[in-house]
Design an enzyme around this catalytic site. Structure first.
Site, PDB file in Angstrom:
ATOM      1  NE  ARG A  60      -2.264  -1.299   3.589  1.00 30.38           N
ATOM      2  CZ  ARG A  60      -2.737  -1.021   4.799  1.00 30.38           C
ATOM      3  NH1 ARG A  60      -3.900  -0.398   4.925  1.00 30.38           N
ATOM      4  NH2 ARG A  60      -2.055  -1.349   5.882  1.00 30.38           N
ATOM      5  CE  LYS A  91     -20.636  -0.498  -2.938  1.00 36.00           C
ATOM      6  NZ  LYS A  91     -19.631  -1.129  -2.095  1.00 36.00           N
ATOM      7  CG  ASN A 149     -16.070  -3.009  -1.793  1.00 33.94           C
ATOM      8  OD1 ASN A 149     -16.922  -2.149  -1.622  1.00 33.94           O
ATOM      9  ND2 ASN A 149     -15.106  -3.226  -0.914  1.00 33.94           N
ATOM     10  CB  ILE A 186     -23.300   5.249   9.986  1.00 31.05           C
ATOM     11  CG1 ILE A 186     -24.020   6.331   9.191  1.00 31.05           C
ATOM     12  CG2 ILE A 186     -23.409   3.905   9.290  1.00 31.05           C
ATOM     13  CD1 ILE A 186     -25.521   6.181   9.137  1.00 31.05           C
ATOM     14  NE  ARG A 200     -12.604   1.998   4.024  1.00 32.64           N
ATOM     15  CZ  ARG A 200     -12.430   1.113   4.996  1.00 32.64           C
ATOM     16  NH1 ARG A 200     -11.225   0.904   5.480  1.00 32.64           N
ATOM     17  NH2 ARG A 200     -13.443   0.446   5.500  1.00 32.64           N
ATOM     18  CB  CYS A 201      -6.751  -0.587   1.029  1.00 30.02           C
ATOM     19  SG  CYS A 201      -5.829   0.364  -0.195  1.00 30.02           S
ATOM     20  CG  HIS A 211     -25.411   2.486   6.595  1.00 29.93           C
ATOM     21  ND1 HIS A 211     -25.873   3.749   6.267  1.00 29.93           N
ATOM     22  CD2 HIS A 211     -24.160   2.399   6.082  1.00 29.93           C
ATOM     23  CE1 HIS A 211     -24.940   4.391   5.594  1.00 29.93           C
ATOM     24  NE2 HIS A 211     -23.890   3.594   5.459  1.00 29.93           N
ATOM     25  CG  HIS A 253     -16.709   8.379   1.916  1.00 29.18           C
ATOM     26  ND1 HIS A 253     -18.052   8.334   2.205  1.00 29.18           N
ATOM     27  CD2 HIS A 253     -16.238   7.122   2.086  1.00 29.18           C
ATOM     28  CE1 HIS A 253     -18.376   7.091   2.519  1.00 29.18           C
ATOM     29  NE2 HIS A 253     -17.302   6.351   2.461  1.00 29.18           N
TER      30      HIS A 253
END
Length: 760
Positions: free
Chosen positions: A15, A114, A119, A434, A518-519, A645, A698
């Site tokens: 990463r 998406k 994903n 959430i 984001r992983c 959610h 985000h």
């Protein structure tokens, strides 16, 4: 036989791109230092593929954030509000991706959705009436020359013009057809540049061709490429499709002047049938997607070779390829030092998939059946002859014995609502979050120390209790109505549950990009699934003891656990979903018994495996996905309020199915999509109470009170105040404490303004 890779993971073996990007966002490294990391990764990936003998190596598959955003910038389609910030080219790009709030101004990020049935998330292009699409960037050309400079000749990869137009959102009076000629001209200019560079092949990705297409769609695609291909010059153009078959446009595709056509033989249910029915042009190269780009199980060489040999009756020029980009699988098994050989022998990540391609090209090139005696073939078949399944006869029997009553709550939703309002006494427009709160350095260090054996389980739990108390205290201070424990005990909303379920195996560094930096690290379903012990009860019970307000029990639903895992390939998705559903059901009932009054069962990924073809939605997915969720909560008492959610998909078309999940409250991501979901809720007379996300978590920007008041006023025009909840659009795990505190304080203030204005 030649070979091709559609795309390769870009975040790096460990990463590296994620960490460099995050340092850049914090102004800890310069633009030049970030670009050096990126260049090093590109070179490493090209060299890996060259060493594996890949004939068609992709370039321009790299991205700092998202390939659709890259194309938006390349085509001069970035909305004007980002350019007006006056930032550098790189920072303008990131402002569109993440939002911006600073001395230069305030801009929300582009909407995020998406990427088809994966994903991965892409940033939605926004085209207004004053957008002028034209070639303005140079990224694909620079990266081609960069690869060439180290001795690697690549095929540049771009998302095709048709898919770009289909994915875009149109903000004014102009429609998709109004931009078609501009897009065609831009792609002609792209081909002109590639001709100047002496590029042999270019790959245009058109995954939108596997979706349901109208006659107008097919006409648009055909007209677009008739114009573009007339100017291809000496460049060979590969039309690459993936995630399904192109049944609606196959005849038109093969009739156009493409030099190669990439077809998906993994997810394309009718791909072979299309070849049988219509044949394949002798003057084109068939790029056959026969190695799975979305799952991590080894390829069965016998099946692949049989398939490819069968395709030879349709084409004498076949290139074996991945079914889609390898972006969707982890980088390499080399990082996995803890997986036992009897487990890891069944897996192939991206780097190992390259080795499979190398071996298969050699085996298929062997005359006759001689490949059956080759060492690579024998080693592969030895793995497939072994028994790898961890069977649990009790779990199998439990699934087999399920009846209709196991999927239905005894008390109807409207009656439950009255009981719950009396029991919970929350009032109108309750505020909540959430689930997750920021994963601070201290939270991560606690987990790391425990995993390494540096602290005991008792010490770990005491630290978790401390984090939970801090989280509860913060929410009490802010004045939220329904609280959460913050999830400091969880590394990931799926991996955490997988680690507590028999039938799963886990990796150390098998990260997959979800969006930007984001992983996620999907667990692997290796056998039958069951819950061995309570998973969240201890922490949830402690959290509830700290407050008189209800604290939600937080669970991940069976469909999301399944969809965000690498699934088995030997049993059905339905079977796996029901196995997981039974395990979560046990946890739900234990939480209720422990006194938890509100239980949230997240189905963030409900739509992820929804078939791309509408005709298959019910029969192949919704007829088991919705029941799997209902199985989890059907046994609770009517006074127990069940939440769920969902995020980052277009749910409008399955709103009735979502209502049929029979939850009491559902929260949607709605901020980046401008609350369009609430129109569908109103149109379908949605019964479930709903919390459309009022701000985008985000993005690092802090939403103002005024903008959230505006969002809530809009929501109240379409959702009855009796049914509306106020919450962010997703969990706060990736955010910082400061911005979280400020954003939630503004949310509570906005809620108070609305309540005072409407109800006082």
């Amino acid at each position: 036989m030649n070979s091709s890779v559609i795309g390769f993971p870009r975040v790096g073996k460990l990463r590296e791109l994620k960490f460099a990007s995050e340092k850049y966002f914090k102004q800890e490294i310069s633009t030049e230092e970030l670009e050096q990391v990126a260049k090093g990764l590109r070179e490493m990936h090209w060299n890996l593929q060259q060493a594996a003998g890949i004939s068609h190596i992709p370039s321009n598959d790299f991205s700092y954030y998202d390939n659709v955003l890259d194309l938006t910038v390349l085509l001069n389609a970035l909305p004007e509000n980002y350019r007006q910030l006056g930032l550098s080219e790189r920072d303008t790009y990131f402002a569109a991706a993440r939002g911006y709030q600073g001395v230069a101004g305030d801009a929300k990020a582009l909407a995020m959705k998406k990427w088809f049935n994966t994903n991965y998330h892409y940033l939605v292009p926004e085209l207004s009436d004053n957008t002028e699409i034209k070639l303005v960037g140079d990224k694909p050309f620079v990266e081609y020359e960069e690869a060439k400079a180290i001795g690697v000749l690549t095929k540049p990869v771009l998302i095709g013009g048709f898919t770009f137009l289909k994915l875009a959102k149109y903000k004014g009076s102009k429609t998709i057809n109004d931009f078609a000629d501009q897009v065609a001209d831009a792609y002609i200019a792209i081909l002109d540049r590639f001709n100047e560079q002496g590029v042999e092949w270019v790959q245009f990705d058109e995954p939108s061709l596997v979706t349901d297409l109208t006659q107008e769609d097919v006409a648009l695609f055909t007209a677009l490429y008739e114009k573009v291909l007339a100017h291809k010059g000496n460049v060979k153009v590969l039309l690459q499709t993936y995630f399904g078959d192109i049944r609606d446009s196959y005849e038109e595709v093969v009739g156009l002047d493409f030099d190669g056509i990439g077809l998906d033989f993994i997810e394309g249910k009718q791909t072979v049938e299309l070849l049988e029915r219509y044949g394949f042009p002798a003057d084109k190269t068939l790029f056959a997607g026969v190695l799975n780009g979305k799952n991590i199980w080894k390829s069965d060489y016998k099946k692949v070779i049989t398939l490819v040999n069968g395709l030879k009756k349709y084409s004498n020029d076949i290139v074996i390829s991945t079914s889609c980009s390898l972006l969707h699988v982890p980088y390499t098994l080399e990082n996995e030092t803890s997986l036992p050989e009897e487990v890891s022998q069944y897996f192939a990540f991206a780097k190992e998939r390259l080795q499979e391609i190398k071996e298969l090209t050699e085996l298929i090139g062997t005359s006759g059946s001689g490949y059956e005696e080759q060492a690579a073939y024998l080693a592969n078949q030895k793995v497939f002859s072994a028994d790898r399944v961890y069977e649990d006869k009790h779990v199998q029997a439990s699934v087999a014995s399920l009846t209709e009553r196991d999927f239905v709550r005894n008390v109807p939703r409207q009656k439950r609502r009255a009981i719950q309002k009396e029991k919970l006494q929350l009032g109108l427009l309750p505020t909540t979050t959430i689930g997750s709160f920021p994963q601070t350095r201290e939270v991560k260090q606690n987990r790391s120390k425990y995993r390494k054996g540096a602290i005991s389980k008792a010490e770990y739990d005491e630290n978790i209790k401390g984090f939970i108390k801090e989280c509860i205290d913060l929410q009490e201070e802010l004045g939220l109505d329904v609280l959460v424990l913050g999830e400091s005990e969880r590394n990931d909303m799926v991996e955490f549950f997988g680690e507590n379920l028999a039938g799963y195996v886990f990796t150390e560094k098998a990260w997959v990009q979800s969006y930007g930096t984001r992983c996620v690290k999907p667990p692997i379903i290796f056998g039958d699934i069951r819950r061995e012990n309570p998973i969240t009860v201890f922490y949830s019970e402690y959290a509830q003891s700290l407050s008189d307000k209800p604290v939600k029990g937080m669970l991940t639903g069976p469909v999301t656990i399944l969809n965000w895992s690498f699934p088995r390939e030997d049993i059905s998705l339905r079977e796996m979903a029901f196995q997981i559903g039974l395990a979560i059901r046990e946890e739900v009932l234990d939480l209720e018994e422990a006194g938890i009054k509100i239980i949230q069962i997240d189905e963030a990924a409900l739509k992820e495996k929804l078939p791309i073809r509408r005709e298959e939605w019910a029969s192949e997915y919704l007829d088991w996905a919705i029941p799997a969720f209902r199985l989890c909560h059907s046994g609770v008492r009517p006074e127990t309020q069940v939440h769920t959610h969902m995020c980052y998909s277009e749910f409008e078309e399955i709103v009735k199915d979502i209502d049929n999940m029979d939850a009491d409250v559902i929260s949607f991501e709605a901020s980046r999509s401008k609350l369009t979901i609430i129109d569908a809720l109103k149109a379908n007379q949605f019964e479930t109470e709903v919390g459309p996300g009022v701000y985008d978590i985000h993005s690092p920007r802090v939403p103002s009170v005024e903008e959230m008041v505006a969002v809530l006023k809009n929501a109240l025009t379409k959702i009855d105040e009796e049914n509306l909840w106020i919450n962010p659009d997703c969990g706060l795990k990736t955010r910082g404490i400061k911005e979280t505190r400020e954003s939630l304080a503004n949310l509570v203030a906005a809620a108070k303004i609305i309540k005072d204005a409407v109800f006082v």
